[in-house]
Design an enzyme around this catalytic site. Sequence first.
Site, PDB file in Angstrom:
ATOM      1  N   ARG A 135       0.851  -1.203  -0.083  1.00  0.00           N
ATOM      2  CA  ARG A 135       0.028  -0.004   0.172  1.00  0.00           C
ATOM      3  C   ARG A 135       1.007   1.194   0.126  1.00  0.00           C
ATOM      4  NH1 ARG A 135      -1.945   0.829   4.539  1.00  0.00           N
ATOM      5  NH2 ARG A 135      -1.109  -1.081   5.546  1.00  0.00           N
ATOM      6  N   TYR A 152      -1.614  -3.632  -6.824  1.00  0.00           N
ATOM      7  CA  TYR A 152      -1.393  -4.368  -5.618  1.00  0.00           C
ATOM      8  C   TYR A 152      -2.421  -4.243  -4.474  1.00  0.00           C
ATOM      9  CZ  TYR A 152       1.420  -7.314  -2.500  1.00  0.00           C
ATOM     10  OH  TYR A 152       1.788  -8.284  -1.557  1.00  0.00           O
ATOM     11  N   GLY A 153      -2.775  -5.192  -4.040  1.00  0.00           N
ATOM     12  CA  GLY A 153      -3.366  -5.291  -2.678  1.00  0.00           C
ATOM     13  C   GLY A 153      -4.273  -4.290  -2.448  1.00  0.00           C
ATOM     14  N   LYS A 206      -9.522  -1.855   1.820  1.00  0.00           N
ATOM     15  CA  LYS A 206      -9.175  -0.921   2.785  1.00  0.00           C
ATOM     16  C   LYS A 206     -10.006   0.316   2.341  1.00  0.00           C
ATOM     17  CE  LYS A 206      -6.995  -3.639   5.038  1.00  0.00           C
ATOM     18  NZ  LYS A 206      -5.645  -3.823   5.564  1.00  0.00           N
ATOM     19  N   HIS A 266     -10.626  -2.053  11.479  1.00  0.00           N
ATOM     20  CA  HIS A 266      -9.501  -3.062  10.984  1.00  0.00           C
ATOM     21  C   HIS A 266      -9.335  -4.013  11.929  1.00  0.00           C
ATOM     22  CE1 HIS A 266      -4.946  -3.131   9.403  1.00  0.00           C
ATOM     23  NE2 HIS A 266      -5.799  -4.025   8.755  1.00  0.00           N
ATOM     24  N   SER A 310      -1.228  -3.337  10.364  1.00  0.00           N
ATOM     25  CA  SER A 310      -0.992  -4.343   9.439  1.00  0.00           C
ATOM     26  C   SER A 310       0.315  -5.303   9.628  1.00  0.00           C
ATOM     27  CB  SER A 310      -0.758  -3.729   8.238  1.00  0.00           C
ATOM     28  OG  SER A 310      -1.759  -2.930   7.813  1.00  0.00           O
ATOM     29  N   ALA A 311       0.170  -6.307   9.442  1.00  0.00           N
ATOM     30  CA  ALA A 311       1.341  -7.364   9.812  1.00  0.00           C
ATOM     31  C   ALA A 311       1.709  -7.390  11.199  1.00  0.00           C
ATOM     32  CB  ALA A 311       2.667  -7.090   8.732  1.00  0.00           C
ATOM     33  N   CYS A 312       0.866  -7.387  12.106  1.00  0.00           N
ATOM     34  CA  CYS A 312       0.913  -7.515  13.391  1.00  0.00           C
ATOM     35  C   CYS A 312       0.246  -8.827  14.110  1.00  0.00           C
ATOM     36  CB  CYS A 312       0.792  -6.229  14.112  1.00  0.00           C
ATOM     37  SG  CYS A 312       1.855  -4.999  13.841  1.00  0.00           S
ATOM     38  N   GLY A 313      -0.521  -9.596  13.191  1.00  0.00           N
ATOM     39  CA  GLY A 313      -1.021 -10.909  13.849  1.00  0.00           C
ATOM     40  C   GLY A 313      -2.448 -10.994  13.832  1.00  0.00           C
ATOM     41  N   THR A 372      -4.356 -11.992  11.200  1.00  0.00           N
ATOM     42  CA  THR A 372      -4.685 -13.459  10.476  1.00  0.00           C
ATOM     43  C   THR A 372      -4.285 -14.653  11.516  1.00  0.00           C
ATOM     44  OG1 THR A 372      -4.447 -12.363   8.413  1.00  0.00           O
ATOM     45  CG2 THR A 372      -4.095 -14.701   8.326  1.00  0.00           C
ATOM     46  N   ASP A 424      -9.388  -9.608   9.032  1.00  0.00           N
ATOM     47  CA  ASP A 424      -9.035  -8.217   8.678  1.00  0.00           C
ATOM     48  C   ASP A 424      -9.883  -7.105   9.197  1.00  0.00           C
ATOM     49  OD1 ASP A 424      -6.176  -6.951   7.727  1.00  0.00           O
ATOM     50  OD2 ASP A 424      -7.725  -6.109   6.117  1.00  0.00           O
ATOM     51  N   SER A 479       4.656 -10.326   0.942  1.00  0.00           N
ATOM     52  CA  SER A 479       4.169 -11.172  -0.115  1.00  0.00           C
ATOM     53  C   SER A 479       2.921 -11.778   0.507  1.00  0.00           C
ATOM     54  CB  SER A 479       5.141 -12.249  -0.506  1.00  0.00           C
ATOM     55  OG  SER A 479       5.634 -12.910   0.513  1.00  0.00           O
ATOM     56  N   ARG A 480       1.839 -12.097  -0.385  1.00  0.00           N
ATOM     57  CA  ARG A 480       0.715 -12.525   0.119  1.00  0.00           C
ATOM     58  C   ARG A 480       0.031 -13.643  -0.443  1.00  0.00           C
ATOM     59  NH1 ARG A 480      -2.042  -8.496   4.364  1.00  0.00           N
ATOM     60  NH2 ARG A 480      -0.130  -7.034   4.430  1.00  0.00           N
TER      61      ARG A 480
HETATM   62  P1  GTP Z   1      -2.467  -7.735   7.518  1.00  0.00           P
HETATM   63  O1  GTP Z   1      -2.854  -8.554   6.759  1.00  0.00           O
HETATM   64  O2  GTP Z   1      -1.244  -6.721   7.175  1.00  0.00           O
HETATM   65  O3  GTP Z   1      -3.389  -6.695   8.181  1.00  0.00           O
HETATM   66  O4  GTP Z   1      -1.669  -8.412   8.886  1.00  0.00           O
HETATM   67  P2  GTP Z   1      -2.166  -9.283  10.003  1.00  0.00           P
HETATM   68  O5  GTP Z   1      -2.343  -8.303  11.217  1.00  0.00           O
HETATM   69  O6  GTP Z   1      -2.998 -10.226   9.642  1.00  0.00           O
HETATM   70  O7  GTP Z   1      -0.767  -9.827  10.407  1.00  0.00           O
HETATM   71  P3  GTP Z   1      -0.426 -11.486  10.249  1.00  0.00           P
HETATM   72  O8  GTP Z   1      -1.314 -12.412  11.337  1.00  0.00           O
HETATM   73  O9  GTP Z   1      -0.311 -11.964   8.953  1.00  0.00           O
HETATM   74  O10 GTP Z   1       1.109 -11.833  10.918  1.00  0.00           O
HETATM   75  C1  GTP Z   1       2.329 -10.962  10.334  1.00  0.00           C
HETATM   76  C2  GTP Z   1       3.490 -11.377  11.031  1.00  0.00           C
HETATM   77  O11 GTP Z   1       3.542 -11.655  12.320  1.00  0.00           O
HETATM   78  C3  GTP Z   1       3.697 -12.927  10.401  1.00  0.00           C
HETATM   79  O12 GTP Z   1       5.146 -13.131   9.939  1.00  0.00           O
HETATM   80  C4  GTP Z   1       3.595 -13.455  11.806  1.00  0.00           C
HETATM   81  O13 GTP Z   1       4.240 -14.674  11.595  1.00  0.00           O
HETATM   82  C5  GTP Z   1       4.080 -12.801  13.005  1.00  0.00           C
HETATM   83  N1  GTP Z   1       3.080 -13.047  14.137  1.00  0.00           N
HETATM   84  C6  GTP Z   1       1.771 -13.165  14.054  1.00  0.00           C
HETATM   85  N2  GTP Z   1       1.506 -13.627  15.417  1.00  0.00           N
HETATM   86  C7  GTP Z   1       2.590 -13.647  16.029  1.00  0.00           C
HETATM   87  C8  GTP Z   1       2.696 -14.250  17.466  1.00  0.00           C
HETATM   88  O14 GTP Z   1       1.858 -14.499  18.370  1.00  0.00           O
HETATM   89  N3  GTP Z   1       3.926 -13.875  18.074  1.00  0.00           N
HETATM   90  C9  GTP Z   1       5.065 -13.675  17.035  1.00  0.00           C
HETATM   91  N4  GTP Z   1       6.359 -13.632  17.423  1.00  0.00           N
HETATM   92  N5  GTP Z   1       4.933 -13.377  15.725  1.00  0.00           N
HETATM   93  C10 GTP Z   1       3.544 -13.343  15.174  1.00  0.00           C
HETATM   94  C1  SPV Z   2      -3.089  -4.449   5.368  1.00  0.00           C
HETATM   95  O1  SPV Z   2      -1.886  -3.739   5.196  1.00  0.00           O
HETATM   96  O2  SPV Z   2      -3.550  -4.168   6.480  1.00  0.00           O
HETATM   97  C2  SPV Z   2      -3.479  -5.418   4.499  1.00  0.00           C
HETATM   98  C3  SPV Z   2      -3.121  -5.705   3.186  1.00  0.00           C
HETATM   99  O3  SPV Z   2      -4.513  -6.184   5.160  1.00  0.00           O
HETATM  100  S1  SPV Z   2      -3.792  -4.669   1.954  1.00  0.00           S
HETATM  101  O4  SPV Z   2      -4.866  -5.180   1.535  1.00  0.00           O
HETATM  102  O5  SPV Z   2      -2.607  -4.356   1.093  1.00  0.00           O
HETATM  103  O6  SPV Z   2      -4.134  -3.439   2.824  1.00  0.00           O
HETATM  104 MN    MN Z   3      -4.909  -5.607   7.369  1.00  0.00          MN
END
Ligand code: GTP
Ligand code: SPV
Ligand code: MN
Length: 649
Positions: free
Chosen positions: A108, A257-258, A266, A286, A308-311, A313, A333, A427-428
């Site tokens: 994004r 992308y995304g 979003k 979110h 985003s990317a903080c856990g 999923t 999400d 990557s997704r």
């Molecule tokens: P978006 O799709 O971007 O919104 O991300 P998200 O919040 O869904 O994050 P996601 O669950 O994909 O996790 C992102 C990264 O965090 C991955 O590399 C996971 O392995 C890592 N992660 C998730 N949960 C944990 C946890 O409980 N502990 C640790 N150490 N890492 C975690």
């Molecule tokens: C995020 O970044 O929180 C996502 C991926 O879930 S995207 O759809 O690219 O916003």
């Molecule tokens: Mn997200």
Amino acid sequence: MPQVFETYIPLPTTLGCTPKLRTATKGNNVIRGVPIVNGELGQLSAKIRTFLEESVALCQPDRIHIVDGGDKESATLLNILHAQGTIQPLPKYDNCWLARTNPTDVARVESKTFICTDKREQTIPTPKAGVNGTLGNWISPEGYDTAIRSRFPGCMKGRTMFVVPFSMGPIASPLSKFGIEITDSAYVVCSMRIMTRMGLEVLEKLADNSDFIKCLHSVGTPINGKISMPSWPCDPERTIILHKPANNEIVSYGSGYGGNSLLGKKCFALRIGSTIAQREGWLAEHMLILGITDPNGVKKYIVAAFPSACGKTNLAMMNPTLPGYTMECVGDDIAWMKFDSKGQLRAINPENGFFGVAPGTSMETNPNAMNTVYKNTIFTNVAATSDGGVFWEGMEKEISPDVEITDWLGQPWKLGVSKTPAAHPNSRFCAPASQCPIIDSAWEDNEGVPISAILFGGRRPEGVPLVYEANSWAHGVFVGSAMRSETTAAAEHKGKMIMNDPFAMRPFFGYNFGDYLKHWLSMEQRAEKAGGHPPKIFHINWFRKDAKGKFLWPGFGENSRVLEWILRRIDDQDCYRDTPIGRVPSAGALNLDGLKSPVDEKELFAIPKQFWLKEVDEIKQYYDNQLPHDLPQEIAKELQKLTVRVEQM
Ligand code: GTP
Ligand code: SPV
Ligand code: MN
């Protein structure tokens, strides 16, 4: 190796799909002289037709394809994308594909994302003089028009314009909303088919000429333009993502992308969604939605907002290590939430699929995600294996040692030798939610599932305990407003730094954050008026590190231990002690039995005075800089109370 063509291969003029819905069409099946090669004019309501006519006049495509959402259409489009070199098949799995984007179009682009309102204050708080606002970007109506006029005219010359009718939320749910995305990207169409309910059923719903969110998207490279990578056309330098809430309108140019191009996600479900939610008295957030059944068979649902990317999923699909517990996933999400007539908060997942972060996902950390993605999935920017599969960081134990790996850029890559990551950090996988082995039986419930707790959290390497509970609704809203987290690869930020990300919504607010806070604060009254009460609010942090930089908490399935404590608190069990920042588990209340390796409970829950003095000071500075005029009194009061409690530690 990706196939790179010197010239773009145009789509065939007819895609051979038989529309299921037919109405008599008078005259030719054309709009402004442009042939409709799939679907018929008569399928479109007057409002959709007007939107399409305007878009055709602006973008000047060669042909129009009204998307029906059928299997045959999807197979045809995937084959065309394959022929173009945009995607390659992954024969190891069932109907799975790998897309490699232009390396400049991988996440994004927050800095190029704008909300258009008459007045700036409607979109963003006015920061202190001399300070840059970080709570969204505003664009004037004139700027908005200029941005479109300088990019879109003729942008689809030589290309196919797809008309994608989609629903955010189950088509029959009163909480759902509809959209029409016009796009020149077949990749977007195939991804939207996974991420939303898409196709003729939605056109039928819109046949009564009801309103929809207008979404216009172009990758921004007409076929006769200069394209550096024909398999992934884009225009990164001129990328712009625009929203006009007053017109229910989204316009996105230059990125495939995304979140930049799958406009239901979003742009619609959060940015435009939050403005509708404010108007109509609900919340567009979110957040993941998770169902938890305890050993007695009692089931509760929670939502959680992490940046985003903080856990999200991972938590949404977790395999609990605590015996007797079952977790089921409603969404990973986005949550749309509304108090029902009894004052119970209910949530739907407006999405139909997962667009999940690949790296770090493995049979060890998230088996449910792994078991979701081996059919009908589009992977983007992961690495490929010579046996027709995928690879990314975290899958080292899951590939046979003799396979050869090709990285996300299409270059040979060797485990333990190559210095660059095999998969792009952002990557997704894009996979149907229905394939998740633990998808909740109520995940498509039209009324939504009842929510018992709201969790906030982020990546806090220091100072922030594993879990704490807010003292009240207002305190909880304050906790959400003060959220901070380490930056990740999900957006264009360089390097790791701790950034304010209130409610995990900083990139996604559709209107002034000060007004958003007032809206959240007002929810307590809304619940009480209806005879209910709002859920308890918690803050979690799986990412605290020890002095050596190692995570203090094993995370993933072990997070079920924290959820167990949260469930007990929902039932008002006396299993907490008060601290200056909120309620934490009392001694022995967090079940640590059977943990594979011992954890340092003391360090996990330490609340260092020096750290928190600095934290409250930084929160104050943040509010003073970003919201000198727009911060609600209640939030300022909560900060004041927290400051006093920390000073008295
Ligand atoms: P978006 O799709 O971007 O919104 O991300 P998200 O919040 O869904 O994050 P996601 O669950 O994909 O996790 C992102 C990264 O965090 C991955 O590399 C996971 O392995 C890592 N992660 C998730 N949960 C944990 C946890 O409980 N502990 C640790 N150490 N890492 C975690
Ligand atoms: C995020 O970044 O929180 C996502 C991926 O879930 S995207 O759809 O690219 O916003
Ligand atoms: Mn997200």
